[in-house]
Structures are given as C-alpha cells and as structure tokens.
Design an enzyme around this catalytic site. Sequence first.
Site, mmCIF file in Angstrom:
data_model
loop_
_atom_site.group_PDB
_atom_site.id
_atom_site.type_symbol
_atom_site.label_atom_id
_atom_site.label_comp_id
_atom_site.label_asym_id
_atom_site.label_seq_id
_atom_site.Cartn_x
_atom_site.Cartn_y
_atom_site.Cartn_z
ATOM 1 N N ALA A 2 46.415 35.985 36.013
ATOM 2 C CA ALA A 2 45.777 36.168 34.705
ATOM 3 C C ALA A 2 44.500 36.976 34.921
ATOM 4 O O ALA A 2 43.937 36.998 36.022
ATOM 5 C CB ALA A 2 45.469 34.813 34.086
ATOM 6 N N GLY B 250 48.901 33.418 37.814
ATOM 7 C CA GLY B 250 49.787 33.574 36.654
ATOM 8 C C GLY B 250 50.958 34.495 36.946
ATOM 9 O O GLY B 250 52.025 34.356 36.340
ATOM 10 N N GLU C 5 53.452 32.386 38.485
ATOM 11 C CA GLU C 5 53.979 31.488 37.445
ATOM 12 C C GLU C 5 54.986 32.214 36.548
ATOM 13 O O GLU C 5 56.035 31.660 36.202
ATOM 14 C CB GLU C 5 52.823 30.916 36.616
ATOM 15 C CG GLU C 5 51.965 29.960 37.441
ATOM 16 C CD GLU C 5 50.692 29.536 36.723
ATOM 17 O OE1 GLU C 5 49.938 30.421 36.268
ATOM 18 O OE2 GLU C 5 50.457 28.329 36.606
ATOM 19 N N GLU D 40 44.337 30.058 42.619
ATOM 20 C CA GLU D 40 43.329 29.688 41.616
ATOM 21 C C GLU D 40 42.199 28.851 42.201
ATOM 22 O O GLU D 40 41.058 28.948 41.756
ATOM 23 C CB GLU D 40 43.992 28.924 40.458
ATOM 24 C CG GLU D 40 44.851 29.777 39.533
ATOM 25 C CD GLU D 40 46.302 29.893 39.991
ATOM 26 O OE1 GLU D 40 46.604 29.570 41.175
ATOM 27 O OE2 GLU D 40 47.135 30.296 39.161
HETATM 28 N N1 DAK Z 1 42.243 39.793 37.175
HETATM 29 C C1 DAK Z 1 41.517 40.892 36.915
HETATM 30 N N2 DAK Z 1 41.446 41.948 37.743
HETATM 31 C C2 DAK Z 1 42.134 41.887 38.899
HETATM 32 C C3 DAK Z 1 42.922 40.765 39.234
HETATM 33 C C4 DAK Z 1 42.949 39.674 38.318
HETATM 34 N N3 DAK Z 1 43.698 38.580 38.518
HETATM 35 N N4 DAK Z 1 43.470 40.996 40.439
HETATM 36 C C5 DAK Z 1 43.060 42.217 40.815
HETATM 37 N N5 DAK Z 1 42.261 42.759 39.896
HETATM 38 C C6 DAK Z 1 41.598 44.067 39.922
HETATM 39 C C7 DAK Z 1 40.442 44.046 40.911
HETATM 40 O O1 DAK Z 1 39.293 43.491 40.303
HETATM 41 C C8 DAK Z 1 40.304 45.518 41.190
HETATM 42 O O2 DAK Z 1 39.624 46.132 40.110
HETATM 43 P P1 DAK Z 1 38.479 47.269 40.376
HETATM 44 O O3 DAK Z 1 37.502 46.651 41.288
HETATM 45 O O4 DAK Z 1 39.269 48.398 41.030
HETATM 46 O O5 DAK Z 1 37.997 47.591 39.011
HETATM 47 C C9 DAK Z 1 41.728 46.016 41.166
HETATM 48 O O6 DAK Z 1 42.472 45.053 40.435
HETATM 49 C C10 DAK Z 1 42.346 46.137 42.543
HETATM 50 O O7 DAK Z 1 42.134 44.908 43.215
HETATM 51 P P2 DAK Z 1 41.495 44.813 44.681
HETATM 52 O O8 DAK Z 1 40.534 45.923 44.919
HETATM 53 O O9 DAK Z 1 40.989 43.433 44.851
HETATM 54 O O10 DAK Z 1 42.803 45.068 45.573
HETATM 55 P P3 DAK Z 1 43.116 44.490 47.026
HETATM 56 O O11 DAK Z 1 44.379 45.172 47.431
HETATM 57 O O12 DAK Z 1 41.921 44.570 47.928
HETATM 58 O O13 DAK Z 1 43.396 42.925 46.813
HETATM 59 C C11 DAK Z 1 44.441 41.034 45.656
HETATM 60 C C12 DAK Z 1 44.515 42.541 46.030
HETATM 61 C C13 DAK Z 1 45.579 40.732 44.714
HETATM 62 C C14 DAK Z 1 44.585 40.183 46.928
HETATM 63 C C15 DAK Z 1 43.054 40.738 45.006
HETATM 64 O O14 DAK Z 1 42.847 41.661 43.947
HETATM 65 C C16 DAK Z 1 42.952 39.364 44.436
HETATM 66 O O15 DAK Z 1 42.709 38.389 45.167
HETATM 67 N N6 DAK Z 1 43.084 39.262 43.110
HETATM 68 C C17 DAK Z 1 42.897 38.011 42.375
HETATM 69 C C18 DAK Z 1 44.078 37.084 42.574
HETATM 70 C C19 DAK Z 1 43.874 35.786 41.830
HETATM 71 O O16 DAK Z 1 42.917 35.022 42.081
HETATM 72 N N7 DAK Z 1 44.774 35.500 40.908
HETATM 73 C C20 DAK Z 1 44.718 34.256 40.110
HETATM 74 C C21 DAK Z 1 43.912 34.495 38.856
HETATM 75 S S1 DAK Z 1 43.775 33.042 37.854
HETATM 76 C C22 DAK Z 1 47.279 30.070 31.523
HETATM 77 C C23 DAK Z 1 48.260 30.764 32.187
HETATM 78 C C24 DAK Z 1 47.986 31.327 33.446
HETATM 79 C C25 DAK Z 1 46.741 31.242 34.003
HETATM 80 C C26 DAK Z 1 45.748 30.580 33.348
HETATM 81 C C27 DAK Z 1 45.991 29.976 32.096
HETATM 82 N N8 DAK Z 1 47.549 29.445 30.253
HETATM 83 C C28 DAK Z 1 48.890 29.662 29.635
HETATM 84 C C29 DAK Z 1 46.605 28.633 29.587
HETATM 85 C C30 DAK Z 1 46.540 31.873 35.310
HETATM 86 C C31 DAK Z 1 45.371 31.975 35.948
HETATM 87 C C32 DAK Z 1 45.266 32.946 37.069
HETATM 88 O O17 DAK Z 1 46.213 33.637 37.398
#
Ligand code: DAK
Length: 262
Positions: free
Chosen positions: A69, A113, A116, A136
């Site tokens: 997400a 997400g 998921e 998360e």
């Molecule tokens: N959100 C926003 N931007 C993201 C992102 C994300 N989840 N993942 C990556 N990006 C963006 C990065 O900020 C970066 O943007 P700029 O800096 O270029 O502007 C760009 O994508 C490229 O990412 P990286 O530079 O970080 O690329 P790397 O290859 O170095 O790393 C990575 C890739 C996937 C390992 C890393 O980006 C990462 O760790 N990303 C976050 C992963 C994460 O924590 N995902 C979980 C998020 S929380 C719900 C349903 C679902 C959810 C919640 C509620 N309901 C129905 C109520 C779900 C929650 C989540 O998923």
Amino acid sequence: MTYEFIQTEVLGEGPLKTGVIRLHRPKQLNALCDGLMDDLGHALHAFDTDDGIGCIVLTGSEKAFAAGADIAAMVDYTYMQVFMSGYISRNWEAMASVQKPVIGAVAGFALGGGCEVAMMCDMLIAADNAKFGQPEIKIGMIPGAGGTQRLPRTVGKALAMDLALTGRMIGAEEALRAGLVSRVVAPEQLMPEALAMAEQINGMSQSVARLMKQCVNEAFESPLASGLRLERRVFHSLFGTHDQHEGMVAFLEKRKPEFKHR
Ligand code: DAK
C-alpha cells in the site's frame, strides 16, 4: 476503457479470451494507492461480467508486482480519519467477489498489500526473481488486507510468523516450497506461462470452473464436514448440466468436448 494506474488487454486464441490486468504505477513500484485499487476493482468487475472472458490474469512489472500500500498516502492519517472513512477498505474487497478464476503472475516485489493482493488471486505463478513478504512491522504496522490470515492458511503458522515478525522476504523457490505459488518460471516465461494456463482453463466448462473455485475457496471458510457437504451437493447438481453429459460422452467417443457452459 483506459485507466490511470493499470493497463488492460484481452488476449487468447479460443472462443473465450483472457482478460489481462497489469498494475502500472512504475515510479512507485506499483504501490497500491486508492486510485489504483479503484481502477483494479473496476477492471475486475468489467472482465468478470464480460461473457467473452474466461480467466483473468493479474500481473505487474518485471521489477514489482506491487511493493505494498502507498506509504506516502498513509503517513499522516489519524485513527479517526481511517476508521470513519473506512480507509482503503471498500476497494480492496473487489478481488474476493470475482467469480472467474484469477491467475496472479508475479515478478519482482510482492510486499505488504502487494503480497496480500497476490494471495487474493486463485493461484500464483512466480518469475524466479519474485520476492514475497509482509514487511509492515518495519514501518510500525501490521498487514491490513488479510496478511495475518491468508498467509498462515497458505504457508502454515511457522513461516507466516517468521515473515510477519521479521519482515524478511522470501524468493520464488521458497514460496514454491511453502505452497504460496504453484509454478516458478524464468521472467520472460511468466506471461506465456500464465496465458497458457488461462487458455487451458478457458477450454473447460466455465460453469464448472466457477463452481470448482467456490468449492476450493470453501475449504478456507468452513469446517471439513460442511465443505464436504458442499462438494457433494455441487457434484450431484452437475448431473443436471449439459456439460457433464457432453464431457463424459466426448471422453467415451474419444473426441474433444463441446462445452456450452451450462
Ligand atoms: N509506498 C510508496 N512508495 C513506495 C513504496 C510503497 N509501499 N514502495 C516503494 N516506493 C517508492 C519509493 O519510495 C521510491 O520512490 P522515490 O524515492 O523514487 O520517489 C520508489 O518507489 C522506488 O523504491 P526504492 O528506491 O526503495 O527501490 P529499491 O529497489 O531500493 O527497494 C523495496 C525496493 C520494495 C524493497 C523498497 O521500496 C521497500 O521496502 N518498499 C516498501 C515496502 C513496504 O514496506 N511495503 C508495505 C507497505 S504497508 C489495507 C490494505 C492493505 C494495507 C493496509 C491497509 N486495508 C484494506 C485497510 C497494506 C499496507 C502495506 O502494504
């Protein structure tokens, strides 16, 4: 129909085609913002209600199925804002209501997400560069769309706890061993494999395919005895269909069945 955050196309050779949905928010690694989930819900509904479509294939890019997400969109929300608005709940339900088989074709990151949404598909094919995880916890959250529920049901408690509590990722081969995906292929084979699988299912009775999907999904919803009762009821009911008779007669006559999906 053109969308902002996804691309769609219709592919296939047979009378029934495959609806392909590609998540397309490349700069954010397909992070699942509200607009993307609205687009996805709309496209799923459109393909699900199109009589010319058999299966649906959901995919992302070579680098990311979806990295979760959109953290940037969530960062400043308060409890009451997300609670009162039902934050990103409404458009996350669409996948669960699709009646047709949905094949997830995952390359690169399927995190949070993204993992998921992948697990909401009926089956997953992974490219060998796929990475799955529920990270998360690293941002002070828990999964919000079934990660704590579908993951243990799919891979078992030990691995689900391991992934959810450490936030580590697993690769495609480990996902295969754990039962999260059913096939692993080279990245360039991902879409051909998914489309071939879809084509194969498109050649079956579509009414049977839908009932099959309902029965298998029931295994995750109900105790064994009621799941078995549903299976028996559906099994019996198919003797009232054209396709059961045609399928069996065709086998005995050593020819291809001509299913009418009824
Ligand atoms: N959100 C926003 N931007 C993201 C992102 C994300 N989840 N993942 C990556 N990006 C963006 C990065 O900020 C970066 O943007 P700029 O800096 O270029 O502007 C760009 O994508 C490229 O990412 P990286 O530079 O970080 O690329 P790397 O290859 O170095 O790393 C990575 C890739 C996937 C390992 C890393 O980006 C990462 O760790 N990303 C976050 C992963 C994460 O924590 N995902 C979980 C998020 S929380 C719900 C349903 C679902 C959810 C919640 C509620 N309901 C129905 C109520 C779900 C929650 C989540 O998923």
